[in-house]
Design a protein around this motif. Structure first.
Motif, mmCIF file in Angstrom:
data_model
loop_
_atom_site.group_PDB
_atom_site.id
_atom_site.type_symbol
_atom_site.label_atom_id
_atom_site.label_comp_id
_atom_site.label_asym_id
_atom_site.label_seq_id
_atom_site.Cartn_x
_atom_site.Cartn_y
_atom_site.Cartn_z
ATOM 1 N N PRO A 161 0.820 -1.232 0.000
ATOM 2 C CA PRO A 161 0.000 0.000 0.000
ATOM 3 C C PRO A 161 0.849 1.275 0.000
ATOM 4 O O PRO A 161 0.510 2.242 -0.688
ATOM 5 N N SER A 162 1.948 1.270 0.755
ATOM 6 C CA SER A 162 2.813 2.453 0.769
ATOM 7 C C SER A 162 3.445 2.680 -0.596
ATOM 8 O O SER A 162 3.514 3.817 -1.087
ATOM 9 N N LEU A 163 3.904 1.591 -1.227
ATOM 10 C CA LEU A 163 4.485 1.717 -2.560
ATOM 11 C C LEU A 163 3.443 2.182 -3.562
ATOM 12 O O LEU A 163 3.722 3.028 -4.429
ATOM 13 N N ASP A 203 -8.322 0.527 0.352
ATOM 14 C CA ASP A 203 -9.514 0.857 -0.439
ATOM 15 C C ASP A 203 -9.386 2.234 -1.089
ATOM 16 O O ASP A 203 -9.730 2.420 -2.264
ATOM 17 N N LEU A 204 -8.887 3.199 -0.318
ATOM 18 C CA LEU A 204 -8.680 4.545 -0.873
ATOM 19 C C LEU A 204 -7.594 4.525 -1.944
ATOM 20 O O LEU A 204 -7.695 5.250 -2.937
ATOM 21 N N LEU A 205 -6.594 3.692 -1.745
ATOM 22 C CA LEU A 205 -5.522 3.593 -2.727
ATOM 23 C C LEU A 205 -6.034 3.064 -4.058
ATOM 24 O O LEU A 205 -5.692 3.594 -5.117
ATOM 25 N N VAL A 206 -6.852 2.033 -4.006
ATOM 26 C CA VAL A 206 -7.417 1.471 -5.241
ATOM 27 C C VAL A 206 -8.257 2.514 -5.961
ATOM 28 O O VAL A 206 -8.159 2.693 -7.185
ATOM 29 N N LEU A 207 -9.104 3.226 -5.213
ATOM 30 C CA LEU A 207 -9.938 4.265 -5.814
ATOM 31 C C LEU A 207 -9.079 5.370 -6.425
ATOM 32 O O LEU A 207 -9.355 5.852 -7.539
ATOM 33 N N SER A 208 -8.025 5.774 -5.731
ATOM 34 C CA SER A 208 -7.135 6.820 -6.245
ATOM 35 C C SER A 208 -6.417 6.362 -7.507
ATOM 36 O O SER A 208 -6.281 7.135 -8.470
ATOM 37 N N LEU A 209 -5.948 5.125 -7.516
ATOM 38 C CA LEU A 209 -5.272 4.598 -8.699
ATOM 39 C C LEU A 209 -6.210 4.546 -9.899
ATOM 40 O O LEU A 209 -5.814 4.858 -11.034
ATOM 41 N N VAL A 210 -7.455 4.164 -9.663
ATOM 42 C CA VAL A 210 -8.430 4.100 -10.764
ATOM 43 C C VAL A 210 -8.687 5.495 -11.324
ATOM 44 O O VAL A 210 -8.681 5.704 -12.548
ATOM 45 N N LEU A 211 -8.924 6.474 -10.445
ATOM 46 C CA LEU A 211 -9.176 7.840 -10.903
ATOM 47 C C LEU A 211 -7.968 8.409 -11.643
ATOM 48 O O LEU A 211 -8.114 9.059 -12.691
ATOM 49 N N THR A 212 -6.781 8.170 -11.107
ATOM 50 C CA THR A 212 -5.565 8.664 -11.763
ATOM 51 C C THR A 212 -5.381 8.021 -13.127
ATOM 52 O O THR A 212 -5.006 8.689 -14.105
ATOM 53 N N ALA A 213 -5.641 6.716 -13.218
ATOM 54 C CA ALA A 213 -5.491 6.012 -14.494
ATOM 55 C C ALA A 213 -6.495 6.517 -15.526
ATOM 56 O O ALA A 213 -6.152 6.712 -16.704
#
Length: 327
Positions: free
Chosen positions: A51-53, A187-197
């Motif tokens: 998650p940190s990475l 969960d927030l990381l996955v959402l952030s990665l999706v929005l960024t992508a």
């Protein structure tokens, strides 16, 4: 003559591809080192370090892409998206939430709710600001100036409210206002990665248009590009990327400025199909290497944002001095 230009372009493309590949290799090596360093059993630490990475990669990508796009739209390589005042808005929002909910309620607020509320407010204010300025046929310069004024006003209001807080409440608030990659909600990381992508995929089609936008509004319009509409679309993308990265880990004002100029020097070209991904890779490399050194060598994993702000501030000073000398 055409053969000479074609050959030169092919050589530039090969060199740019090699440079991107080299930086990508360094990012992968840094990421692998971050995951396994000081680990007796890598399989046991992967669930904690992944998650940190992921947060380092997401924030780096969003910061690098958004800064190069913003500098091209504004026609100024000293500015960063932070001049829109989004970091000041983030600080004010967290302060208001603490005052309204109290220390206990603020600490107990679910991460997903806090993330969603922060993201919606920051994007909403950005879109409203752009709609008010660009909709009135004002220039992007007016938007930047208004963002600077708004950021100053929000920081003053935040400082005033913080002076009224109890010491314990202030400490709780400070923990939210400094960017941290140590504990990230998956969960927030996955959402952030999706929005960024999603935003990055939308921005791909505009990379070649950005080369024309960089020539200025008059030339871009003469070449058939709707400069105002393109700039409006790009600034919305910038606002979303900055909002996502800020809502995920907190504000890092000068990261984009630092890595963008590293990318300009490493790319060897001004073409955005090279400088935009190079900036993203540079940001990821800086964050991952910095976090690895601080966490596993110096045992100071919570000061990465402070060091980046210091180096970014120095970069800004150097850029201002060098620009004055050239003029």
């Amino acid at each position: 003559m055409a053969d000479v230009l074609s050959g030169r372009r092919r050589r530039e493309n090969r060199q740019a591809a090699l440079r991107l590949t080299a930086v990508l290799g360094l990012v992968l090596l840094a990421g692998a080192t971050f995951l396994v360093i000081d680990a007796f059993d890598p399989l046991l630490v992967l669930p904690y370090r992944l998650p940190s990475l992921g947060a380092l990669v997401c924030v780096g990508w969003a910061s690098g892409v958004s800064t190069v796009m913003f500098q091209t739209v504004t026609g100024n390589r000293i500015l960063t998206p932070s001049v829109l005042g989004l970091d000041a808005l983030y600080a004010l929002l967290q302060t208001v939430l603490l005052v309204v909910l109290g220390a206990a309620g603020f600490s107990a607020l679910p991460d997903l709710v806090a993330f969603g509320l922060t993201l919606l407010v920051m994007i909403g204010v950005s879109v409203a600001l752009m709609g008010a300025v660009l909709g009135a046929r004002r220039s992007v310069t007016t938007l930047v100036l208004l963002g600077i004024v708004l950021g100053t006003f929000l920081r003053s209001g935040t400082t005033f409210i913080q002076r009224l807080l109890a010491p314990n409440d202030f400490l709780i608030l400070q923990d939210r206002l400094f960017a941290s990659f140590g504990s990230v909600n998956p969960d927030l990381l996955v959402l952030s990665l999706v929005l960024t992508a999603v935003v990055s995929l939308l921005a791909i089609r505009d990379l070649r248009v950005l080369d024309v936008v960089a020539l200025g509004p008059d030339i871009a319009t003469a070449l058939g590009v709707d400069h105002r509409r393109v700039c409006r679309r790009l600034i919305v993308m910038v606002a979303v990327l900055v909002s996502v990265s800020t809502a995920l880990v907190g504000p890092i004002m000068f990261l984009g400025l630092l890595v963008a100029h590293l990318a300009y020097r490493a790319s060897g070209t001004n073409r955005h199909v090279i400088t935009v991904p190079m900036s993203a890779l540079m940001a990821m490399l800086v964050l991952v290497v910095g976090q690895t050194v601080l966490a596993h060598v110096l045992d100071a994993d919570n000061v990465l944002s402070v060091i980046i702000e210091f180096l970014g501030g120095l970069t800004l000073i150097v850029l201002i001095i060098s620009s004055r000398r050239r003029s």
